[in-house]
Design a protein around this motif. Structure first.
Motif, PDB file in Angstrom:
ATOM      1  N   ARG A  54       0.834  -1.193   0.000  1.00 47.01           N
ATOM      2  CA  ARG A  54       0.000   0.000   0.000  1.00 47.01           C
ATOM      3  C   ARG A  54       0.869   1.244   0.000  1.00 47.01           C
ATOM      4  O   ARG A  54       1.858   1.324   0.709  1.00 47.01           O
ATOM      5  CB  ARG A  54      -0.920   0.002   1.220  1.00 47.01           C
ATOM      6  N   ASP A  57       2.688   4.380  -4.771  1.00 50.35           N
ATOM      7  CA  ASP A  57       1.819   4.853  -5.844  1.00 50.35           C
ATOM      8  C   ASP A  57       2.444   5.923  -6.735  1.00 50.35           C
ATOM      9  O   ASP A  57       1.838   6.315  -7.725  1.00 50.35           O
ATOM     10  CB  ASP A  57       0.534   5.429  -5.245  1.00 50.35           C
ATOM     11  N   ARG A  75      -0.055   6.850  -9.945  1.00 51.46           N
ATOM     12  CA  ARG A  75      -0.507   5.648 -10.637  1.00 51.46           C
ATOM     13  C   ARG A  75      -1.917   5.157 -10.282  1.00 51.46           C
ATOM     14  O   ARG A  75      -2.594   4.592 -11.138  1.00 51.46           O
ATOM     15  CB  ARG A  75       0.504   4.513 -10.423  1.00 51.46           C
ATOM     16  N   PRO A  76      -2.415   5.310  -9.053  1.00 47.94           N
ATOM     17  CA  PRO A  76      -3.748   4.770  -8.741  1.00 47.94           C
ATOM     18  C   PRO A  76      -4.855   5.282  -9.653  1.00 47.94           C
ATOM     19  O   PRO A  76      -5.848   4.582  -9.877  1.00 47.94           O
ATOM     20  CB  PRO A  76      -3.971   5.219  -7.290  1.00 47.94           C
ATOM     21  N   PHE A  88      -8.947  10.080  -5.181  1.00 49.93           N
ATOM     22  CA  PHE A  88      -7.536   9.920  -5.533  1.00 49.93           C
ATOM     23  C   PHE A  88      -6.896  11.263  -5.889  1.00 49.93           C
ATOM     24  O   PHE A  88      -5.729  11.509  -5.571  1.00 49.93           O
ATOM     25  CB  PHE A  88      -7.386   8.933  -6.684  1.00 49.93           C
ATOM     26  N   ASN A 255       6.699   5.537  -2.309  1.00 46.75           N
ATOM     27  CA  ASN A 255       5.660   6.263  -1.586  1.00 46.75           C
ATOM     28  C   ASN A 255       5.985   7.753  -1.558  1.00 46.75           C
ATOM     29  O   ASN A 255       7.066   8.172  -1.954  1.00 46.75           O
ATOM     30  CB  ASN A 255       5.464   5.698  -0.167  1.00 46.75           C
TER      31      ASN A 255
END
Length: 278
Positions: A54, A57, A75-76, A88, A255
């Protein structure tokens, strides 16, 4: 009561405070009840690939030499549904604020499906997020995906966002005529080419994409190479005069905290080590 006895009572209260084990600590704000349940009763995994990291991204974007970080792709949003777009986008804008507080001014590209930009409520919500962010112009970039024909709804959405200082990128360009018309009509700032399309396609299709790269450079569009995986891709970027590169060869997604500490790519570090060893 004397000051001495008050201090004594405070020390004794602290000493007699019940010990709290790790499992007693409150649930972190980033962990949902579902995550907590899965942690307490883990389900067996069939393979290592099923483990999800998690927060990894943010894909760093560098100049073609890899010596400087020039932007980040969030990217999400590439796989987000229409109901998830605003959430997002809020996370992406929050990351820009986080970097800004750490004295890093880093532009972020928010990939959004063209069909979502035809939804008036989505566009209005995105405009509110941008207005309330109070970020400098140039830090929020919208990357168009799933290119379609231009219509009134799309034109109105682009006009609204352009007035707020948003910059536009055409992601995953594959030679679609609708995309070329969109770039020309609204004067997009950048076009992204997948390095694998030029690497793996036949000579005629590859030559057509190369011609379009030269065309966009004449239009003063910045050019990007995505999916840069092999050294050959980076060499091709030099030959074609591509401005920016990103992919696993440059650096894998990280991250938002790790972005702060990035200065150059793997290639940039390798070149620096060669120069210093001479």
């Amino acid at each position: 009561m004397s000051p001495k006895s008050r201090l004594y009572n405070l020390v004794m209260a602290w000493k007699n405070k019940p010990f709290r084990e790790l499992r007693d600590i409150e649930q972190p704000y980033w962990e949902s009840p579902r995550d907590q349940e899965e942690f307490a009763h883990p389900t067996p995994k069939n393979s290592v690939n099923e483990f999800v990291y998690r927060g990894i991204d943010f894909e760093p974007i560098f100049n073609r030499s890899g010596s400087a970080l020039k932007g980040v792709l969030f990217r999400p949003l590439l796989t987000a549904s229409s109901s998830e777009v605003l959430r997002f986008c809020m996370e992406g804008i929050d990351a820009i604020h986080y970097w800004q507080c750490s004295n890093r001014i880093i532009p972020l590209i928010l990939p959004i499906n063209v069909s979502d930009l035809r939804i008036a409520s989505c566009v209005d919500g995105l405009c509110d997020l941008i207005l309330n962010s109070r970020l400098p112009i140039g830090l929020i970039n919208i990357g168009f995906t799933n290119h379609q024909a231009i219509d009134n709804e799309l034109s109105a959405a682009i006009t609204k966002l352009r007035r707020l200082g948003v910059l536009f990128h055409a992601l995953q360009f594959d030679g679609n005529p609708n995309t070329i018309k969109l770039i020309s009509q609204f004067q997009f700032e950048a076009v992204h080419f997948d390095a694998s399309h030029i690497r793996e396609t036949n000579s005629s299709a590859s030559a057509q994409l190369i011609d379009q790269i030269h065309l966009f450079k004449k239009w003063s569009c910045k050019t990007y190479f995505s999916n840069v995986t092999f050294v050959r891709d980076n060499e091709l970027a030099y030959q074609l005069g591509i401005d920016y590169c990103y992919g696993s060869l440059m650096l894998s997604p990280v991250n938002r905290h790790q972005i702060i500490h990035i200065q150059d790519s793997r290639i940039g570090k390798a070149l620096f080590s060669i120069q210093t060893s001479k």
